[in-house]
Design a protein around this motif. Sequence first.
Motif, PDB file in Angstrom:
ATOM      1  N   SER A  49      15.955 -25.843  37.926  1.00  0.00           N
ATOM      2  CA  SER A  49      16.788 -24.707  37.515  1.00  0.00           C
ATOM      3  C   SER A  49      16.378 -23.456  38.281  1.00  0.00           C
ATOM      4  CB  SER A  49      16.670 -24.459  36.011  1.00  0.00           C
ATOM      5  OG  SER A  49      17.213 -25.534  35.284  1.00  0.00           O
ATOM      6  N   THR A  91      17.837 -23.137  30.967  1.00  0.00           N
ATOM      7  CA  THR A  91      19.043 -23.963  30.976  1.00  0.00           C
ATOM      8  C   THR A  91      18.825 -25.138  31.922  1.00  0.00           C
ATOM      9  OG1 THR A  91      20.467 -22.080  30.464  1.00  0.00           O
ATOM     10  CG2 THR A  91      21.511 -23.969  31.513  1.00  0.00           C
ATOM     11  N   PRO A  93      19.249 -27.866  34.794  1.00  0.00           N
ATOM     12  CA  PRO A  93      19.869 -27.661  36.113  1.00  0.00           C
ATOM     13  C   PRO A  93      21.301 -28.179  36.189  1.00  0.00           C
ATOM     14  CG  PRO A  93      18.140 -29.337  36.223  1.00  0.00           C
ATOM     15  CD  PRO A  93      18.056 -28.708  34.868  1.00  0.00           C
ATOM     16  N   ILE A  96      23.474 -25.388  34.971  1.00  0.00           N
ATOM     17  CA  ILE A  96      23.525 -24.282  35.928  1.00  0.00           C
ATOM     18  C   ILE A  96      24.430 -24.630  37.100  1.00  0.00           C
ATOM     19  CG2 ILE A  96      22.177 -22.942  37.600  1.00  0.00           C
ATOM     20  CD1 ILE A  96      19.873 -23.062  35.568  1.00  0.00           C
TER      21      ILE A  96
END
Length: 129
Positions: A49, A91, A93, A96
């Motif tokens: 991330s 969050t 990956p 994202i």
Amino acid sequence: ATGFSVAASIRAVPRVAAAVGETLSMSPRGVVDSGPVADAVWPRSLRRSHVLHEFGLGVLLDLDEDDVRAFFDAFFDLDVNDWSAYLRLDTPPQEISAVMVRLFRSSSWGLRRRLAGRNPLALTQVLRP
């Protein structure tokens, strides 16, 4: 520090404390092996991330003033759940990269060229889950 990073730090407390406790329980003299603790602070998924966030920041820093304005207009036109998930440090990956794709798709063609224009191959490699 932002509210997003403070909240991520608070959410990390249980997994980091568990790693410290487990490491201490396995050590005869109370010496903590920093490897498992470091992995609890920054698990592999969160390191991924971080790479995505750094890539996005690099692209953003290369934009001119008009493109920055267009970028943030498009970013905050996304659903609040999308942009708030993107801004959180913890969050996953996959989420994202999904937000990055949604932002790219919702952007004007001119902004898309600027977002992907630096190195389209690097962009596809970073977005790969």
